[in-house]
Design a protein around this motif. Structure first.
Motif, PDB file in Angstrom:
ATOM      1  N   GLU A 138      -3.936   6.677  11.824  1.00 24.65           N
ATOM      2  CA  GLU A 138      -5.214   6.244  11.270  1.00 24.65           C
ATOM      3  C   GLU A 138      -5.060   5.383  10.009  1.00 24.65           C
ATOM      4  O   GLU A 138      -6.041   4.826   9.516  1.00 24.65           O
ATOM      5  CB  GLU A 138      -6.093   7.463  10.958  1.00 24.65           C
ATOM      6  N   SER A 139      -3.855   5.311   9.458  1.00 25.38           N
ATOM      7  CA  SER A 139      -3.588   4.556   8.225  1.00 25.38           C
ATOM      8  C   SER A 139      -4.485   5.013   7.076  1.00 25.38           C
ATOM      9  O   SER A 139      -5.006   4.204   6.298  1.00 25.38           O
ATOM     10  CB  SER A 139      -3.768   3.043   8.460  1.00 25.38           C
ATOM     11  N   SER A 198       0.821  -1.214   0.000  1.00 21.64           N
ATOM     12  CA  SER A 198       0.000   0.000   0.000  1.00 21.64           C
ATOM     13  C   SER A 198       0.853   1.261   0.000  1.00 21.64           C
ATOM     14  O   SER A 198       0.540   2.244  -0.686  1.00 21.64           O
ATOM     15  CB  SER A 198      -0.948   0.001   1.201  1.00 21.64           C
ATOM     16  N   GLU A 199       1.958   1.245   0.763  1.00 19.75           N
ATOM     17  CA  GLU A 199       2.817   2.438   0.850  1.00 19.75           C
ATOM     18  C   GLU A 199       3.521   2.721  -0.479  1.00 19.75           C
ATOM     19  O   GLU A 199       3.562   3.861  -0.936  1.00 19.75           O
ATOM     20  CB  GLU A 199       3.854   2.261   1.964  1.00 19.75           C
ATOM     21  N   HIS A 200       4.056   1.693  -1.089  1.00 16.86           N
ATOM     22  CA  HIS A 200       4.803   1.903  -2.327  1.00 16.86           C
ATOM     23  C   HIS A 200       3.876   2.177  -3.503  1.00 16.86           C
ATOM     24  O   HIS A 200       4.229   2.920  -4.419  1.00 16.86           O
ATOM     25  CB  HIS A 200       5.715   0.706  -2.585  1.00 16.86           C
ATOM     26  N   SER A 201       2.679   1.593  -3.458  1.00 11.05           N
ATOM     27  CA  SER A 201       1.677   1.950  -4.453  1.00 11.05           C
ATOM     28  C   SER A 201       1.296   3.419  -4.321  1.00 11.05           C
ATOM     29  O   SER A 201       1.125   4.125  -5.320  1.00 11.05           O
ATOM     30  CB  SER A 201       0.429   1.068  -4.284  1.00 11.05           C
ATOM     31  N   LEU A 232      -7.431  -1.588  -3.262  1.00 12.42           N
ATOM     32  CA  LEU A 232      -7.104  -0.501  -4.178  1.00 12.42           C
ATOM     33  C   LEU A 232      -5.692  -0.650  -4.752  1.00 12.42           C
ATOM     34  O   LEU A 232      -5.520  -0.611  -5.983  1.00 12.42           O
ATOM     35  CB  LEU A 232      -7.277   0.865  -3.500  1.00 12.42           C
ATOM     36  N   PRO A 233      -4.642  -0.802  -3.932  1.00 10.10           N
ATOM     37  CA  PRO A 233      -3.307  -0.973  -4.530  1.00 10.10           C
ATOM     38  C   PRO A 233      -3.182  -2.235  -5.377  1.00 10.10           C
ATOM     39  O   PRO A 233      -2.464  -2.235  -6.385  1.00 10.10           O
ATOM     40  CB  PRO A 233      -2.363  -1.010  -3.324  1.00 10.10           C
ATOM     41  N   ILE A 234      -3.882  -3.309  -4.989  1.00 13.81           N
ATOM     42  CA  ILE A 234      -3.860  -4.526  -5.809  1.00 13.81           C
ATOM     43  C   ILE A 234      -4.492  -4.235  -7.174  1.00 13.81           C
ATOM     44  O   ILE A 234      -3.929  -4.530  -8.228  1.00 13.81           O
ATOM     45  CB  ILE A 234      -4.621  -5.670  -5.114  1.00 13.81           C
ATOM     46  N   VAL A 267       0.136  13.206  -1.726  1.00  8.17           N
ATOM     47  CA  VAL A 267      -0.033  11.942  -1.010  1.00  8.17           C
ATOM     48  C   VAL A 267      -1.239  11.207  -1.567  1.00  8.17           C
ATOM     49  O   VAL A 267      -2.117  11.805  -2.196  1.00  8.17           O
ATOM     50  CB  VAL A 267      -0.203  12.155   0.512  1.00  8.17           C
ATOM     51  N   GLN A 268      -1.279   9.906  -1.322  1.00  8.80           N
ATOM     52  CA  GLN A 268      -2.437   9.100  -1.696  1.00  8.80           C
ATOM     53  C   GLN A 268      -3.167   8.724  -0.419  1.00  8.80           C
ATOM     54  O   GLN A 268      -2.573   8.226   0.530  1.00  8.80           O
ATOM     55  CB  GLN A 268      -2.001   7.852  -2.469  1.00  8.80           C
ATOM     56  N   MET A 269      -4.459   8.955  -0.393  1.00  7.69           N
ATOM     57  CA  MET A 269      -5.275   8.671   0.776  1.00  7.69           C
ATOM     58  C   MET A 269      -6.348   7.648   0.423  1.00  7.69           C
ATOM     59  O   MET A 269      -6.781   7.553  -0.722  1.00  7.69           O
ATOM     60  CB  MET A 269      -5.934   9.949   1.299  1.00  7.69           C
TER      61      MET A 269
END
Length: 378
Positions: free
Chosen positions: A239-240, A147-150, A264-266, A255-257
């Motif tokens: 809160e991630s 998720s972070e790298h996406s 979503l990243p998948i 940023v991506q929220m």
């Protein structure tokens, strides 16, 4: 957009969600591979009807063969079977295998000319130089699924690489956020598995609790985005909701929220460069606030150990990863304490020479040495 998909690690959390995306987007699944969850693999095969199904565990493979006698799906076993699946008929390979076991299938997929949707961070942590070299040689494409790298990848779309000043890598802080070393002396595996925001497998949940996962993600980001570790800032975002982002030379921050969910990243990796409808929505008004903190690297030592390892380079990150995999296994079996995880990772990393020029087999040897070194200290 992906038309034919191969999923390695199909019975894990990422694999199950990837199949949900494949179902929704009508993506043909041609091969599945997993560890030893025969019940779930059988259900997946019967629904998605892949040509190949692989169980890494040979006994599980034999059981699956018996159960699928009425199916046209070919059942394979072992590491060789996983690599066969990685180069099978499909344009995208989603590698969601846990640990260094995912490295060889990653290399196999790249050399077979597949687009690699990478959820196996250990491929880059342990063999990043080799992976990037193979991508250059084949002209292959690798898309991040973490998720972070996406989020970083999404934030970089349409931007000039030269305009990037820093990467913002967010972390939840895990279940032990704000606790002191003294408060962590007697925590158990059961305590560490209570992640506040995410539902994940046991190993990655423990890594989140120690901040080892974030250390591994720093190393992964170095190889993915070509920046030094000193240009990657780790920030606790409790809160991630902010999954990561990019700071540019003009001071702008993109940023991506989104909700803390991996679909979503998948899906983005499987539909890139297009975006497809997805049900999850973030309600900012209901959320009302976001909080940010600096990580406590004195208490959670795994993060600085990983940063130091990638700064030294070579096989140091491999040793850190291998030692951690063994230490987490020991912790889950109540053989060591929570704080001993970082101690063992640091000792094994220091024990490993840098070795700047290495092969794939050198990586696996360094991993083995680190694991044995950890066991020798218990």
């Amino acid at each position: 957009m992906t038309e034919k998909l191969i999923i390695l690690g199909s019975t894990g959390s990422i694999g199950v969600q990837a199949l949900e995306v494949a179902r929704k987007q009508n993506i043909k699944v041609t091969a599945l591979a997993a560890g030893k969850n025969v019940d779930l693999m059988e259900a997946q095969v019967r629904e998605f009807k892949p040509d190949i199904a692989v169980m890494q565990d040979e006994a599980a493979a034999n059981e699956l063969k018996i159960r699928l006698k009425d199916s046209s799906t070919k059942v394979l076993g072992g590491d060789k079977g996983v690599c066969e699946a990685a180069q099978y008929n499909g344009d995208t390979v989603l590698n969601a295998i846990v640990g260094i076991a995912g490295l060889r299938p990653t290399m196999t997929a790249i050399k077979a000319g597949k687009t690699l949707a990478l959820a196996n961070k250990e491929s880059l942590v342990t063999g990043g130089e080799l992976v990037n070299k193979a991508l250059k040689e084949t002209g292959g494409k690798m898309l991040p699924v973490d998720s972070e790298h996406s989020a970083i990848f999404q934030s970089l779309q349409g931007q000039c690489k030269g305009a990037v000043e820093r990467i913002l890598l967010t972390a939840s802080g895990g279940p032990f956020f704000s606790k002191s070393r003294e408060e962590l002396f007697n925590v158990t595996a059961k305590d560490a598995l209570k992640h506040p925001n995410w539902s994940m497998g046991a190993k990655i949940t423990i890594d989140s609790a120690t901040l080892m996962n974030k250390g591994l993600e720093v190393i992964e980001a170095v190889h993915l985005f070509g920046l030094d570790a000193e240009k990657i800032d780790v920030v606790i975002q409790r809160e991630s909701i902010i999954h990561s982002g990019v700071q540019f030379v003009d001071g702008g921050l993109i940023v991506q929220m989104g909700v803390p969910d991996m679909k979503l990243p998948i899906q983005y990796a499987l539909t890139y460069p297009e975006r497809a409808p997805l049900c999850e929505r973030l309600d900012l008004v209901k959320l009302s606030k976001l909080t940010f903190y600096k990580p406590d690297t004195d208490t959670f030592r795994c993060l600085p150990i990983c940063i130091n390892a990638i700064n030294q380079g070579g096989l140091k990150p491999t040793a850190a990863n291998g030692a951690n995999e063994m230490a987490v296994e020991l912790f889950l079996k109540d053989k060591i304490s929570f704080l001993q995880i970082a101690e063992l990772v640091e000792a094994a990393t220091e024990n490993q020479s840098v070795c700047k020029d290495f092969t794939l087999e050198d990586v696996f040897e360094a991993d083995k040495t680190a694991r044995e070194f950890v066991l020798s200290l218990i």
